[in-house]
Design a protein around this motif. Structure first.
Motif, PDB file in Angstrom:
ATOM      1  N   HIS A   1       0.842  -1.204   0.000  1.00 17.46           N
ATOM      2  CA  HIS A   1       0.000   0.000   0.000  1.00 17.46           C
ATOM      3  C   HIS A   1       0.875   1.252   0.000  1.00 17.46           C
ATOM      4  CE1 HIS A   1      -3.095   2.879   1.023  1.00 17.46           C
ATOM      5  NE2 HIS A   1      -4.011   1.933   0.859  1.00 17.46           N
ATOM      6  N   PRO A   2       0.599   2.198  -0.886  1.00 17.98           N
ATOM      7  CA  PRO A   2       1.453   3.398  -0.988  1.00 17.98           C
ATOM      8  C   PRO A   2       1.481   4.253   0.270  1.00 17.98           C
ATOM      9  CG  PRO A   2      -0.534   3.634  -2.325  1.00 17.98           C
ATOM     10  CD  PRO A   2      -0.475   2.213  -1.902  1.00 17.98           C
ATOM     11  N   ASP A   3       0.448   4.153   1.121  1.00 17.84           N
ATOM     12  CA  ASP A   3       0.394   4.969   2.329  1.00 17.84           C
ATOM     13  C   ASP A   3       0.944   4.239   3.552  1.00 17.84           C
ATOM     14  OD1 ASP A   3      -0.807   6.946   0.820  1.00 17.84           O
ATOM     15  OD2 ASP A   3      -2.836   6.250   1.279  1.00 17.84           O
ATOM     16  N   ARG A   4       1.398   3.018   3.364  1.00 19.81           N
ATOM     17  CA  ARG A   4       1.944   2.256   4.480  1.00 19.81           C
ATOM     18  C   ARG A   4       3.218   2.942   4.992  1.00 19.81           C
ATOM     19  NH1 ARG A   4       0.775  -2.863   6.062  1.00 19.81           N
ATOM     20  NH2 ARG A   4       2.380  -4.062   7.141  1.00 19.81           N
ATOM     21  N   PRO A   5       3.435   2.997   6.323  1.00 20.19           N
ATOM     22  CA  PRO A   5       4.656   3.648   6.817  1.00 20.19           C
ATOM     23  C   PRO A   5       5.904   2.958   6.290  1.00 20.19           C
ATOM     24  CG  PRO A   5       3.497   2.482   8.585  1.00 20.19           C
ATOM     25  CD  PRO A   5       2.580   2.507   7.413  1.00 20.19           C
ATOM     26  N   LYS A   6       6.863   3.766   5.869  1.00 22.90           N
ATOM     27  CA  LYS A   6       8.107   3.265   5.277  1.00 22.90           C
ATOM     28  C   LYS A   6       9.221   3.272   6.325  1.00 22.90           C
ATOM     29  CE  LYS A   6       6.109   3.147   1.184  1.00 22.90           C
ATOM     30  NZ  LYS A   6       4.834   3.816   1.493  1.00 22.90           N
ATOM     31  N   CYS A   7      10.364   2.786   5.917  1.00 26.58           N
ATOM     32  CA  CYS A   7      11.501   2.659   6.825  1.00 26.58           C
ATOM     33  C   CYS A   7      11.813   3.972   7.543  1.00 26.58           C
ATOM     34  CB  CYS A   7      12.720   2.171   6.042  1.00 26.58           C
ATOM     35  SG  CYS A   7      14.236   2.120   6.999  1.00 26.58           S
TER      36      CYS A   7
ATOM     37  N   THR B   1      12.939  -6.307  11.354  1.00 25.35           N
ATOM     38  CA  THR B   1      11.481  -6.241  11.240  1.00 25.35           C
ATOM     39  C   THR B   1      11.075  -6.124   9.782  1.00 25.35           C
ATOM     40  OG1 THR B   1      11.407  -5.051  13.361  1.00 25.35           O
ATOM     41  CG2 THR B   1       9.393  -5.086  12.040  1.00 25.35           C
ATOM     42  N   ILE B   2      10.225  -7.042   9.333  1.00 26.27           N
ATOM     43  CA  ILE B   2       9.650  -6.970   7.980  1.00 26.27           C
ATOM     44  C   ILE B   2       8.438  -6.053   8.085  1.00 26.27           C
ATOM     45  CG2 ILE B   2       8.859  -8.255   5.974  1.00 26.27           C
ATOM     46  CD1 ILE B   2      11.648  -9.101   7.016  1.00 26.27           C
ATOM     47  N   ILE B   3       8.550  -4.844   7.540  1.00 23.43           N
ATOM     48  CA  ILE B   3       7.484  -3.850   7.724  1.00 23.43           C
ATOM     49  C   ILE B   3       6.531  -3.781   6.531  1.00 23.43           C
ATOM     50  CG2 ILE B   3       8.823  -2.455   9.331  1.00 23.43           C
ATOM     51  CD1 ILE B   3       9.501  -0.573   6.987  1.00 23.43           C
ATOM     52  N   GLY B   4       6.934  -4.329   5.390  1.00 23.41           N
ATOM     53  CA  GLY B   4       6.088  -4.320   4.192  1.00 23.41           C
ATOM     54  C   GLY B   4       6.358  -5.556   3.380  1.00 23.41           C
ATOM     55  N   GLU B   5       7.093  -5.377   2.289  1.00 19.37           N
ATOM     56  CA  GLU B   5       7.507  -6.529   1.493  1.00 19.37           C
ATOM     57  C   GLU B   5       8.874  -7.027   1.940  1.00 19.37           C
ATOM     58  OE1 GLU B   5       6.460  -6.778  -2.966  1.00 19.37           O
ATOM     59  OE2 GLU B   5       6.779  -4.647  -2.610  1.00 19.37           O
ATOM     60  N   GLY B   6       9.009  -8.330   2.072  1.00 19.61           N
ATOM     61  CA  GLY B   6      10.311  -8.943   2.304  1.00 19.61           C
ATOM     62  C   GLY B   6      10.612  -9.811   1.105  1.00 19.61           C
TER      63      GLY B   6
END
Length: 318
Positions: free
Chosen positions: A65-71, A194-199
């Motif tokens: 998701h484009p609005d997901r928090p990034k690193c 931590t895998i925060i989005g795609e791994g």
């Protein structure tokens, strides 16, 4: 403006109606508070029901998701006095991999991560989070720095995979990834990833050969993307939903297979609906995972970490 995924269209319609009714009230129209409350309850229940039964492919969409928090969102909220460090001391700096020194809960740490960017300009500058060899060599350099000064390592992984371009291969992409994994396994300090989005594939594990691997509830972690898997097996990227099922890439699957150590719950509707709450939850779980590791010496940490990853290939995951 909120971005809705395809499977969220019924939720989008309800929230759109709620917004229209609110505008009616703001414009001095009739009191529609009761109707707004009814629709809000309906939307909440629909959101609960939808996110309680997401398919692996839908979870992949949420992870992207484009609005997901990034690193960098995690770094800004969780790490104080962050000082970025650049370059691999051999070729260049890679903007897809961020790294530096900072303080987490008052303790000096080395921070690493893959950064996708939040808008078109930053995504292009960050190469959409797909690192080149110099990115992984920078990560290795910083992990070795952490070992030299006894600093715990925190990493935040969000990448579709390593950059597959010809120039990256020419500069030793596979070797750079392997060396980064080796550095993670050999680090004589606590390491929490931590895998925060795609791994995605080796590009992810290069920054996740850690003592504790955490994963957000709607993140995905896999040897290949569903589209890539579908293109290889069926020669048709449209089969990605079927591939996502077969890959067992969800946090639930990977926790059951003991490939990740803990799953961090996300706010209802995904981390993108309440980024601050998602980042806070990750910070709490990182501390719970890191604190016991601080008591172990370097030799013990290395031995346990290597055994942890070797064990993954012995159990017959089936």
């Amino acid at each position: 403006m909120r971005h809705f995924l395809d499977f969220e269209k019924p939720i989008a319609e309800l929230e759109g109606k709620i917004e229209e009714l609110r505008r009616t009230t703001d414009a001095g129209g009739i009191d529609v508070a009761e109707e707004v409350g009814r629709l809000r309850d309906k939307a909440h229940k629909l959101l609960q029901g939808t996110y309680a039964k997401l398919t692996p492919w839908q979870k992949t969409q949420v992870a992207r998701h484009p609005d997901r928090p990034k690193c960098l969102d995690y770094v800004r909220q969780l790490v104080e006095e962050f000082t970025p460090l650049a370059g691999d001391r051999a070729f260049a700096d890679d903007a897809a991999v961020i790294g530096g020194l900072g303080r987490f809960r008052g303790r000096a740490v080395v921070v690493l991560g893959t950064e996708k960017g939040n808008d078109t300009e930053s995504r292009v500058a960050r190469n959409f989070g797909m690192a080149r060899p110099e990115g992984y060599r920078k990560a290795r350099r910083l992990m070795e720095l952490a070992g030299r000064f006894g600093l715990p390592i925190l990493s935040f992984v969000d990448t579709a995979g390593a950059f597959p371009g010809i120039e990256a291969e020419a500069r030793g992409q596979a070797e750079a990834i392997a060396r980064s994994i080796e550095a993670g396994l050999e680090a004589p300090v606590p390491f929490v990833a931590t895998i925060i989005g795609e791994g995605g594939s080796g590009g992810a594990i290069a920054l996740a050969a850690a003592d504790r691997v955490l994963m957000l509830e709607h993140a995905v972690y896999s040897v290949i993307s569903p589209e890539g898997c579908a293109s290889i097996l069926w020669r048709d990227a449209a089969q990605a939903p079927q591939a996502a099922e077969a890959l067992r890439l969800t946090a639930e699957d990977l926790r059951r297979l003991e490939l990740v150590d803990a799953v961090v719950p996300e706010p209802l509707g995904g981390a993108h609906r309440d980024p601050a709450a998602a980042v806070t939850a990750v910070g709490e779980q990182i501390w719970r995972s890191l604190e016991p590791l601080l008591e172990a010496d370097g030799a013990t940490l290395r031995a346990r970490r290597r055994e942890k990853f070797l064990e993954m290939g012995r159990g017959g995951l089936g």
